[in-house]
Design an enzyme around this catalytic site. Structure first.
Site, short mmCIF file in Angstrom:
data_model
loop_
_atom_site.label_atom_id
_atom_site.label_comp_id
_atom_site.label_asym_id
_atom_site.label_seq_id
_atom_site.Cartn_x
_atom_site.Cartn_y
_atom_site.Cartn_z
N ASN A 59 0.79 1.62 6.14
CA ASN A 59 1.63 0.95 5.15
C ASN A 59 2.61 0.08 5.91
O ASN A 59 3.40 0.59 6.72
CB ASN A 59 2.37 1.98 4.30
CG ASN A 59 3.39 1.34 3.37
OD1 ASN A 59 3.27 0.16 3.03
ND2 ASN A 59 4.39 2.10 2.97
N GLY A 60 2.60 -1.22 5.66
CA GLY A 60 3.50 -2.12 6.36
C GLY A 60 2.79 -3.39 6.78
O GLY A 60 1.76 -3.75 6.23
N CYS A 108 0.80 -1.21 0.00
CA CYS A 108 0.00 0.00 0.00
C CYS A 108 0.84 1.27 0.00
O CYS A 108 2.06 1.24 0.20
CB CYS A 108 -0.94 0.02 1.20
SG CYS A 108 -0.14 -0.33 2.77
N CYS A 144 17.14 -3.06 5.72
CA CYS A 144 16.59 -4.40 5.87
C CYS A 144 16.78 -5.11 4.54
O CYS A 144 16.31 -4.64 3.50
CB CYS A 144 15.10 -4.35 6.23
SG CYS A 144 14.32 -5.99 6.23
N TYR A 164 12.96 -1.64 -6.55
CA TYR A 164 11.73 -1.83 -7.32
C TYR A 164 10.53 -1.03 -6.84
O TYR A 164 9.82 -0.43 -7.64
CB TYR A 164 11.37 -3.33 -7.32
CG TYR A 164 10.08 -3.65 -8.04
CD1 TYR A 164 9.99 -3.56 -9.43
CD2 TYR A 164 8.94 -4.05 -7.34
CE1 TYR A 164 8.81 -3.85 -10.10
CE2 TYR A 164 7.76 -4.36 -8.00
CZ TYR A 164 7.70 -4.26 -9.38
OH TYR A 164 6.54 -4.54 -10.03
N GLY A 184 -0.17 0.14 -4.93
CA GLY A 184 -1.37 -0.64 -4.65
C GLY A 184 -2.44 -0.38 -5.68
O GLY A 184 -2.88 0.76 -5.84
N CYS A 220 13.89 -0.53 4.12
CA CYS A 220 13.76 -1.61 3.13
C CYS A 220 14.58 -1.30 1.88
O CYS A 220 14.30 -0.33 1.16
CB CYS A 220 12.29 -1.77 2.75
SG CYS A 220 12.00 -2.91 1.37
#
Length: 496
Positions: free
Chosen positions: A130-131, A26, A469, A271, A52, A265
């Protein structure tokens, strides 16, 4: 706040190319201090549509009309551009959400579409997340045992129920209370009658930025590209573990969590984010181009043409071609006008698969040794089909170069990832994957090469890159996925 809508009658997803990618779940967006804030949110969500495509929602507040919401399946452009709908969302304060559901829950129900709303003793509040909450199952069991009644299957609803049980005297403080119980990854945009609130988890896994509009208007967004569409000025990123409370043209910063090393992330660079966004002061496009440069240095091959797998492989392919000296060409053309679904697909149409989305530029490909550059290999189904298309067009050789390390582990922090056994890299070596795909060579960028491309320091890389991460590549999870472990997921062992 009642708003019902039936899901699409024929939700068959034809986007076979995108189906074999990892998907963000999202994007979130919020605005205050402007007339018709919901219209600004709709524009922002349109810019975040890549995060999303299943559904979207907007909640607004007006002093005379109270809180109002609209939640719809499908694209933002197909729903939130209609004047008749936007007129039902008045006010100078609004938040919104676009959704890509997790695996196994596609098209569940309109009640799962965010933002979620709750009425508290001190007034209403809406929240968009979001997550992914990695201890959501345990929290949900606890809350239900104590009398909470859930309206959705979303882990995000846990936050609303935890806020309702807090004894704090205002909504921002209740949100702090609730989020201290939550594990995993979260970027949250929320609103009360007078405040716009943004929060990032202590590790900062998912992105969130602050923007400024003329006069006293402020914006919260998952990415900077959504600020551009409404003419907002980028102010800064919300820091890991920070909460901002925006009201009356002022931004208050709070630190409700214990400070921890950032674990942003890294796949946002590869991407998820749009190439025209800025992350950590760096252009996403330039980072992806540099990934291609590093990939060319690590995995050179004699060839005649470098082709991207559109569109996500394009910047890396440009970098690869520039560094290698091999000509760049658009050997695969993407049909930009094909929708995600057909109303009643025939079996013949179903079998066309990738060819509905991509077509080979035969005149360019014929007789050439071709390097195909893509961002990732997940299941490998689309990669095999693209290889077959290239060979059918007369290519002499096909070489894959992948702008990320092998994806061998699922993500539990807000990314739609297949089960581990369905990830090609989880069960095959690089050579076995090459044979499975049927290509002349296959090489992935190394994890060190990826960190060089994103600008990580040598010291950071030698210390397992604490600023990112990379669990989907390394299996090193910064937050233990408690719910998944309870369901039988096995963490990485020393032997692996």
């Amino acid at each position: 706040m009642s708003d019902r809508q039936m899901p699409p009658a024929h939700p068959f997803d034809f986007d076979a190319v995108d189906a074999d990618k990892l998907h963000e779940e999202c994007g979130v967006f919020g605005v205050n201090g402007v007339t018709d804030a919901a219209n600004f949110v709709a524009l922002g969500l349109h810019a975040l549509q890549h995060r999303g495509q299943e559904a979207g929602g907007i909640v607004s507040y007006h002093p005379e009309h109270g809180f109002n919401s609209a939640r719809r399946f499908g694209y933002v452009r197909d729903n939130f551009t209609r004047a008749s709908l936007m007129e039902t969302l008045p006010g100078e304060l609004a938040i919104g959400h676009v959704r890509y559901s997790t695996a196994g829950s596609k098209g569940a129900a309109i009640r799962d579409v965010q933002p979620f709303f709750g009425e508290f003793s001190m007034g209403g509040a809406a929240i968009a997340h979001n997550g992914n909450i990695t201890n959501a199952d345990a929290l949900r069991r606890e809350l239900i045992e104590r009398g909470s009644i859930f309206q959705s299957s979303s882990d995000s609803e846990c936050i609303i129920h935890l806020m309702a049980r807090s004894l704090q005297r205002d909504i921002p403080a209740r949100m702090e209370d609730a989020l201290r119980r939550v594990e995993g990854a979260f970027s949250v945009v929320a609103m009360t009658r007078t405040k716009l609130i943004g929060v990032r988890d202590p590790l900062g896994v998912r992105p969130l930025v602050l923007g400024k509009l003329a006069d006293d208007g402020y914006v919260l967004s998952s990415e900077t590209c959504a600020l551009d569409i409404i003419g907002a000025e980028f102010v800064r990123e919300i820091e890991p573990g920070e909460m901002v409370v925006i009201s009356g043209g002022k931004v208050e910063s709070r630190r409700p969590f214990r400070a921890q090393a950032s674990k942003f992330c890294i796949f946002e660079h590869v991407y998820f984010s749009r190439p025209d966004s800025i992350i950590g002061g760096r252009s996403v496009y330039e980072t992806r181009r540099q990934i291609g440069v590093e990939l060319a240095r690590e995995a050179p091959v004699e060839a005649d043409l470098v082709c991207p797998v559109p569109d996500s492989g394009t910047p890396a392919a440009i970098g690869f071609a520039h560094e290698s000296g091999i000509p760049y060409g658009m050997g695969i053309i993407r049909n930009q006008y094909m929708g995600r679904t057909f109303i009643e697909p025939t079996e013949q149409i179903r079998n066309m698969g990738v060819r509905l989305k991509l077509n080979v530029n035969r005149a360019l490909i014929r007789g050439k040794r071709v390097i195909l550059v893509d961002d990732s290999v997940v299941r490998g189904t689309t990669s095999r089909k693209i290889k077959e298309m290239i060979l059918d067009a007369g290519a002499a050789e096909v070489h894959f170069r992948i702008a990320s390390p092998p994806t061998a582990w699922p993500c539990f922090y807000g990314v739609d990832t297949p089960q581990r056994e369905k990830l090609l890299a989880a069960t095959m070596s690089e050579e076995e994957m090459r044979e499975h795909l049927g290509v002349d060579s296959l090489k992935f960028i190394s994890l060190d090469g990826l960190y060089r491309a994103v600008g990580a320091s040598e010291e950071g890389r030698n210390n397992k890159c604490p600023q990112y991460c990379d669990a989907c590549f390394s299996g090193e999870y910064p937050v233990e996925p408690a719910d998944m472990i309870e369901k039988g997921f096995k963490l990485k062992t020393a032997a692996e």
